[in-house]
Design a protein around this motif. Structure first.
Motif, PDB file in Angstrom:
ATOM      1  N   ARG A  63      37.944  11.033   1.596  1.00 26.43           N
ATOM      2  CA  ARG A  63      38.744  11.001   2.825  1.00 26.43           C
ATOM      3  C   ARG A  63      39.507  12.310   3.011  1.00 26.43           C
ATOM      4  N   ASN A  64      39.921  12.936   1.931  1.00 26.41           N
ATOM      5  CA  ASN A  64      40.727  14.154   2.017  1.00 26.41           C
ATOM      6  C   ASN A  64      39.896  15.417   2.194  1.00 26.41           C
ATOM      7  N   CYS A  65      38.596  15.329   2.125  1.00 23.58           N
ATOM      8  CA  CYS A  65      37.794  16.545   2.263  1.00 23.58           C
ATOM      9  C   CYS A  65      37.460  16.770   3.737  1.00 23.58           C
ATOM     10  N   GLY A  66      37.095  17.971   4.065  1.00 20.53           N
ATOM     11  CA  GLY A  66      36.723  18.304   5.434  1.00 20.53           C
ATOM     12  C   GLY A  66      37.831  19.026   6.163  1.00 20.53           C
ATOM     13  N   ARG A  67      37.505  19.470   7.335  1.00 25.43           N
ATOM     14  CA  ARG A  67      38.444  20.245   8.135  1.00 25.43           C
ATOM     15  C   ARG A  67      39.419  19.330   8.854  1.00 25.43           C
ATOM     16  N   ARG A  68      40.658  19.749   8.933  1.00 26.12           N
ATOM     17  CA  ARG A  68      41.686  19.004   9.632  1.00 26.12           C
ATOM     18  C   ARG A  68      41.642  19.336  11.129  1.00 26.12           C
TER      19      ARG A  68
END
Length: 86
Positions: A63-68
């Motif tokens: 859930r915390n990975c990837g672009r904001r």
């Protein structure tokens, strides 16, 4: 083979292999069809190994990975108002 993530079912199978005794990472990797490094990473995820806690940790990290998103409520309102004007 390469590194991969384990499914919930594979984590349960890994827990059984760990509980059966001192098997090498390679034996466990061959049984699950993944790379030896995957077994090493997975067993380092939680100590002592618990498949449910490992799954929760993996889900949290996924859930915390990837672009904001840069879109804030104020920016969305501004964009919507400009689109209405055109």
């Amino acid at each position: 083979m390469g590194t991969s993530t384990l499914s919930r079912f594979q984590r349960g199978a890994l827990a059984q292999l760990v509980n059966e005794g001192n098997k090498s990472y390679q034996v466990m990797a061959d049984a699950l069809g993944v790379a030896k490094a995957t077994i090493s990473y997975e067993l380092d995820r939680v100590k002592p190994y618990d498949p449910e806690l490992a799954q929760q940790d993996a889900d949290r990290k996924r859930r915390n990975c990837g672009r904001r998103s840069m879109l804030t409520a104020a920016l969305a309102t501004l964009i919507t108002n400009h689109l209405r004007l055109t």
